[in-house]
Design an enzyme around this catalytic site. Structure first.
Site, PDB file in Angstrom:
ATOM      1  N   THR A 143      41.505 -13.966 -15.762  1.00 16.38           N
ATOM      2  CA  THR A 143      42.427 -13.277 -15.079  1.00 16.38           C
ATOM      3  C   THR A 143      42.000 -11.625 -15.271  1.00 16.38           C
ATOM      4  O   THR A 143      41.162 -11.245 -16.374  1.00 16.38           O
ATOM      5  CB  THR A 143      43.942 -13.268 -15.984  1.00 16.38           C
ATOM      6  OG1 THR A 143      44.615 -12.325 -15.720  1.00 16.38           O
ATOM      7  CG2 THR A 143      43.514 -13.443 -17.682  1.00 16.38           C
ATOM      8  N   ASP A 144      42.434 -10.882 -14.360  1.00 16.87           N
ATOM      9  CA  ASP A 144      42.338  -9.469 -14.582  1.00 16.87           C
ATOM     10  C   ASP A 144      42.483  -8.710 -15.997  1.00 16.87           C
ATOM     11  O   ASP A 144      42.242  -7.624 -16.402  1.00 16.87           O
ATOM     12  CB  ASP A 144      42.736  -8.533 -13.380  1.00 16.87           C
ATOM     13  CG  ASP A 144      44.364  -8.750 -13.313  1.00 16.87           C
ATOM     14  OD1 ASP A 144      44.922  -9.539 -13.849  1.00 16.87           O
ATOM     15  OD2 ASP A 144      44.595  -8.002 -12.230  1.00 16.87           O
ATOM     16  N   GLU A 145      43.606  -9.386 -16.449  1.00 16.51           N
ATOM     17  CA  GLU A 145      44.307  -8.843 -17.832  1.00 16.51           C
ATOM     18  C   GLU A 145      43.318  -8.823 -19.047  1.00 16.51           C
ATOM     19  O   GLU A 145      43.479  -8.170 -19.872  1.00 16.51           O
ATOM     20  CB  GLU A 145      45.367  -9.671 -18.231  1.00 16.51           C
ATOM     21  CG  GLU A 145      46.537  -9.832 -17.117  1.00 16.51           C
ATOM     22  CD  GLU A 145      47.803 -10.457 -17.428  1.00 16.51           C
ATOM     23  OE1 GLU A 145      48.104 -10.329 -18.601  1.00 16.51           O
ATOM     24  OE2 GLU A 145      48.435 -10.789 -16.590  1.00 16.51           O
ATOM     25  N   TYR A 154      48.075 -13.107 -25.284  1.00 13.40           N
ATOM     26  CA  TYR A 154      47.523 -13.928 -24.018  1.00 13.40           C
ATOM     27  C   TYR A 154      46.226 -13.338 -23.547  1.00 13.40           C
ATOM     28  O   TYR A 154      45.368 -14.390 -23.387  1.00 13.40           O
ATOM     29  CB  TYR A 154      48.781 -13.945 -23.074  1.00 13.40           C
ATOM     30  CG  TYR A 154      48.132 -14.321 -21.465  1.00 13.40           C
ATOM     31  CD1 TYR A 154      47.839 -15.493 -21.530  1.00 13.40           C
ATOM     32  CD2 TYR A 154      48.150 -13.516 -20.400  1.00 13.40           C
ATOM     33  CE1 TYR A 154      47.202 -16.099 -20.183  1.00 13.40           C
ATOM     34  CE2 TYR A 154      47.540 -13.970 -19.403  1.00 13.40           C
ATOM     35  CZ  TYR A 154      47.127 -15.363 -19.033  1.00 13.40           C
ATOM     36  OH  TYR A 154      46.487 -15.568 -17.981  1.00 13.40           O
ATOM     37  N   LYS A 191      42.458 -15.393 -23.499  1.00 13.93           N
ATOM     38  CA  LYS A 191      41.844 -15.593 -22.030  1.00 13.93           C
ATOM     39  C   LYS A 191      40.322 -14.923 -22.454  1.00 13.93           C
ATOM     40  O   LYS A 191      39.185 -15.676 -22.063  1.00 13.93           O
ATOM     41  CB  LYS A 191      42.531 -14.921 -21.103  1.00 13.93           C
ATOM     42  CG  LYS A 191      43.658 -15.490 -20.409  1.00 13.93           C
ATOM     43  CD  LYS A 191      43.456 -17.083 -20.274  1.00 13.93           C
ATOM     44  CE  LYS A 191      42.559 -17.324 -18.803  1.00 13.93           C
ATOM     45  NZ  LYS A 191      42.724 -18.744 -18.471  1.00 13.93           N
TER      46      LYS A 191
HETATM   47  P1  NAD Z   1      50.826 -22.378 -15.348  1.00 19.77           P
HETATM   48  O1  NAD Z   1      51.231 -21.924 -16.932  1.00 19.77           O
HETATM   49  O2  NAD Z   1      51.700 -22.652 -14.453  1.00 19.77           O
HETATM   50  O3  NAD Z   1      49.873 -23.661 -15.688  1.00 19.77           O
HETATM   51  C1  NAD Z   1      49.187 -24.198 -16.592  1.00 19.77           C
HETATM   52  C2  NAD Z   1      48.880 -25.751 -16.684  1.00 19.77           C
HETATM   53  O4  NAD Z   1      47.873 -25.821 -17.767  1.00 19.77           O
HETATM   54  C3  NAD Z   1      50.071 -26.479 -16.893  1.00 19.77           C
HETATM   55  O5  NAD Z   1      50.300 -27.450 -15.913  1.00 19.77           O
HETATM   56  C4  NAD Z   1      49.910 -26.892 -18.212  1.00 19.77           C
HETATM   57  O6  NAD Z   1      50.520 -28.098 -18.399  1.00 19.77           O
HETATM   58  C5  NAD Z   1      48.488 -27.159 -18.523  1.00 19.77           C
HETATM   59  N1  NAD Z   1      48.060 -27.146 -19.782  1.00 19.77           N
HETATM   60  C6  NAD Z   1      48.461 -26.168 -20.741  1.00 19.77           C
HETATM   61  N2  NAD Z   1      47.500 -26.487 -22.016  1.00 19.77           N
HETATM   62  C7  NAD Z   1      47.066 -27.367 -21.768  1.00 19.77           C
HETATM   63  C8  NAD Z   1      45.979 -28.123 -22.597  1.00 19.77           C
HETATM   64  N3  NAD Z   1      45.876 -27.878 -23.830  1.00 19.77           N
HETATM   65  N4  NAD Z   1      45.382 -29.239 -21.840  1.00 19.77           N
HETATM   66  C9  NAD Z   1      45.464 -29.362 -20.671  1.00 19.77           C
HETATM   67  N5  NAD Z   1      46.353 -28.923 -19.802  1.00 19.77           N
HETATM   68  C10 NAD Z   1      47.009 -27.938 -20.476  1.00 19.77           C
HETATM   69  O7  NAD Z   1      49.501 -21.426 -15.218  1.00 19.77           O
HETATM   70  P2  NAD Z   1      49.143 -20.839 -13.653  1.00 19.77           P
HETATM   71  O8  NAD Z   1      49.713 -19.682 -13.405  1.00 19.77           O
HETATM   72  O9  NAD Z   1      48.902 -21.998 -12.802  1.00 19.77           O
HETATM   73  O10 NAD Z   1      47.582 -20.230 -14.270  1.00 19.77           O
HETATM   74  C11 NAD Z   1      46.326 -20.970 -14.198  1.00 19.77           C
HETATM   75  C12 NAD Z   1      45.262 -20.385 -14.879  1.00 19.77           C
HETATM   76  O11 NAD Z   1      44.852 -19.370 -13.903  1.00 19.77           O
HETATM   77  C13 NAD Z   1      45.394 -20.046 -16.135  1.00 19.77           C
HETATM   78  O12 NAD Z   1      44.065 -20.165 -16.699  1.00 19.77           O
HETATM   79  C14 NAD Z   1      45.644 -18.438 -16.055  1.00 19.77           C
HETATM   80  O13 NAD Z   1      45.296 -17.639 -17.043  1.00 19.77           O
HETATM   81  C15 NAD Z   1      44.964 -18.035 -14.711  1.00 19.77           C
HETATM   82  N6  NAD Z   1      45.576 -16.905 -13.947  1.00 19.77           N
HETATM   83  C16 NAD Z   1      46.904 -17.028 -13.633  1.00 19.77           C
HETATM   84  C17 NAD Z   1      47.451 -15.768 -12.892  1.00 19.77           C
HETATM   85  C18 NAD Z   1      48.708 -15.851 -12.331  1.00 19.77           C
HETATM   86  O14 NAD Z   1      49.125 -14.744 -11.713  1.00 19.77           O
HETATM   87  N7  NAD Z   1      49.447 -16.857 -12.785  1.00 19.77           N
HETATM   88  C19 NAD Z   1      46.383 -15.006 -12.379  1.00 19.77           C
HETATM   89  C20 NAD Z   1      45.085 -14.924 -12.935  1.00 19.77           C
HETATM   90  C21 NAD Z   1      44.697 -15.878 -13.440  1.00 19.77           C
HETATM   91  P1  TYD Z   2      54.672 -11.228 -15.346  1.00 22.64           P
HETATM   92  O1  TYD Z   2      55.050 -12.004 -13.990  1.00 22.64           O
HETATM   93  O2  TYD Z   2      55.170 -11.982 -16.595  1.00 22.64           O
HETATM   94  O3  TYD Z   2      52.973 -11.318 -15.262  1.00 22.64           O
HETATM   95  P2  TYD Z   2      51.670 -10.368 -16.126  1.00 22.64           P
HETATM   96  O4  TYD Z   2      52.653 -10.157 -17.382  1.00 22.64           O
HETATM   97  O5  TYD Z   2      50.696 -11.487 -16.211  1.00 22.64           O
HETATM   98  O6  TYD Z   2      51.624  -9.068 -15.307  1.00 22.64           O
HETATM   99  O7  TYD Z   2      55.288  -9.787 -15.159  1.00 22.64           O
HETATM  100  C1  TYD Z   2      54.862  -8.972 -14.258  1.00 22.64           C
HETATM  101  C2  TYD Z   2      55.557  -7.760 -14.592  1.00 22.64           C
HETATM  102  O8  TYD Z   2      56.865  -7.939 -14.273  1.00 22.64           O
HETATM  103  C3  TYD Z   2      55.054  -7.171 -15.731  1.00 22.64           C
HETATM  104  O9  TYD Z   2      54.811  -5.823 -15.702  1.00 22.64           O
HETATM  105  C4  TYD Z   2      56.177  -7.453 -16.628  1.00 22.64           C
HETATM  106  C5  TYD Z   2      57.309  -7.297 -15.520  1.00 22.64           C
HETATM  107  N1  TYD Z   2      58.610  -8.289 -15.718  1.00 22.64           N
HETATM  108  C6  TYD Z   2      59.877  -7.638 -15.711  1.00 22.64           C
HETATM  109  O10 TYD Z   2      60.082  -6.439 -15.721  1.00 22.64           O
HETATM  110  N2  TYD Z   2      60.836  -8.477 -16.176  1.00 22.64           N
HETATM  111  C7  TYD Z   2      60.607  -9.933 -16.421  1.00 22.64           C
HETATM  112  O11 TYD Z   2      61.691 -10.666 -16.591  1.00 22.64           O
HETATM  113  C8  TYD Z   2      59.560 -10.333 -16.437  1.00 22.64           C
HETATM  114  C9  TYD Z   2      59.157 -11.842 -16.468  1.00 22.64           C
HETATM  115  C10 TYD Z   2      58.276  -9.625 -16.049  1.00 22.64           C
END
Ligand code: NAD
Ligand code: TYD
Length: 343
Positions: A125-127, A149, A153
């Site tokens: 992630t960019d985070e 978090y 990562k």
């Molecule tokens: P999500 O939380 O929707 O899904 C995570 C999945 O991983 C779930 O199905 C969970 O059951 C599984 N999981 C958790 N712990 C596990 C373990 N120990 N072994 C096997 N499976 C396990 O997450 P997401 O939003 O789909 O994100 C997927 C990946 O992309 C993550 O690595 C996240 O850091 C990265 N990512 C997410 C975002 C975003 O905006 N959601 C952006 C950039 C990167």
């Molecule tokens: P989120 O979707 O949790 O993603 P990330 O923390 O990875 O950026 O949050 C996106 C933005 O929205 C973040 O600045 C926090 C804000 N936010 C709220 O203001 N209220 C909420 O209930 C949530 C979940 C997020």
């Protein structure tokens, strides 16, 4: 290609499997997912019975499980989506983040090396770069995570880097921006707010909602990960971002419009992330565009509105999740003090 896709019962991993089935129909896919609160069989029901897909329950940090699948399925590639992925949950409890996001990545790297796999893509992630007031992060920006978090990562990313340098393990990293689209667990900003607005409930904006996030449609993120799987170089990092920077309140306004709700449903609450609330994310994806021959294709506002309609059309899926005690318990614990009667 015979790919192990971990975490595919979650948001981005399930979209990735669907993309593989559509775009690379000869690929054999093994899914490994621990089915945590964020992983749901309902999310993969649509392709679970495909002859090209096999599902294995289990944790990525369990070497016996991982190695068993690599052997039984003759896996050649791994794409790791499995993670604890929610910043707010990492403020309440972060031990599981270390187990999955650091130790789990380590287990996958060791297995990749020992089994002589062709490539492992680690989805990050960019985070991990932290927050930036002006300009954009590039792949050579320092890693400065600010939340439990993003620090977990970053720990996984550093394991990938060290494994490649030390053992030449053929692993690489992609770093995505904030994703939006179908099948996202309804705790993140967009699906959490849309599902509450559909029900006429108030939505909790942290502080003034001035934080800036760079949004990318999940399918654009997935095509970037596929490009990295096919054309990425081991040891490299690729930012997968779109240039859709928006303040949180700008996003919320579109969600209100598309659900037909008014500003009276916005409740500004004291920022629960306190010092850990990153102000702005922004990264350059020039490297992925030029070296992976990849480009995003989803225009932000139009695709965000389509996403809202998807949640409106797929209420059975998310209502089964929001009705569960594990979802409601988190919402009560995290938002109870500030939302009070509006919970
Ligand atoms: P999500 O939380 O929707 O899904 C995570 C999945 O991983 C779930 O199905 C969970 O059951 C599984 N999981 C958790 N712990 C596990 C373990 N120990 N072994 C096997 N499976 C396990 O997450 P997401 O939003 O789909 O994100 C997927 C990946 O992309 C993550 O690595 C996240 O850091 C990265 N990512 C997410 C975002 C975003 O905006 N959601 C952006 C950039 C990167
Ligand atoms: P989120 O979707 O949790 O993603 P990330 O923390 O990875 O950026 O949050 C996106 C933005 O929205 C973040 O600045 C926090 C804000 N936010 C709220 O203001 N209220 C909420 O209930 C949530 C979940 C997020």
């Amino acid at each position: 290609m015979r790919v192990l896709v971990t975490g595919a019962a979650g948001f981005i991993g399930s979209n990735f499997v669907q993309l593989l089935l559509e775009e690379r129909p000869d690929t054999k896919i093994a899914i490994l997912d621990a089915l945590t609160y964020a992983g749901n069989l309902s999310t993969i029901e649509r392709f679970r019975s495909s002859p090209n897909v096999r599902f294995f329950p289990g944790k990525i940090q369990d070497p016996t499980v991982v190695r068993g699948i690599l052997e039984a399925e003759q896996i050649t590639h791994i794409v790791n989506f499995a993670a604890e992925s929610h910043n707010d949950r990492s403020l309440l409890e972060s031990g599981s983040f270390i187990q999955t996001d650091v130790a789990g990545v380590h287990t996958l790297l060791e297995a990749t090396r020992d089994h002589g796999l062709e490539k492992m893509v680690h989805v990050s992630t960019d985070e991990v770069y932290g927050t930036i007031d002006v300009g954009m992060f590039t792949e050579s920006s320092p890693i400065e995570p600010n939340t439990p978090y993003s620090a977990s990562k970053a720990g996984g990313d550093l394991q990938v880097r060290a494994h490649h340098i030390t053992f030449r393990t053929p692993a690489l990293i992609t770093r995505g921006g904030n994703n939006y689209g179908p099948w996202q667990y309804p705790e993140k900003l967009i699906p959490f707010f849309v599902t509450r607005l559909i029900d006429g409930k108030k939505v909790p904006v942290y502080g003034e909602g001035n934080q800036v996030r760079e949004w990318i449609h999940v399918l654009d993120h997935c095509t970037g990960i596929l490009a990295a799987l096919e054309r990425g170089k081991p040891g490299e990092v690729y930012n997968i971002g779109d240039v859709n920077e928006r303040r949180n309140m700008e996003v919320v306004k579109i969600l209100l419009e598309e659900t037909g709700r008014g500003e009276d449903l916005v409740k500004r609450i004291p920022d629960p992330r306190k010092g850990a609330h990153d102000k702005r994310y922004s990264m350059s994806a020039d490297k992925a565009r030029s070296e992976l021959d990849w480009a995003p294709t989803h225009p932000f506002e139009e695709s965000l509105r389509a996403t809202v309609r998807w949640y409106s059309d797929n209420q059975d899926w998310w209502r089964a999740i929001t009705a569960r005690e594990d979802f409601q318990g988190f919402i009560r614990r995290f938002y109870g003090p500030s939302l009070g009667d509006d919970l």
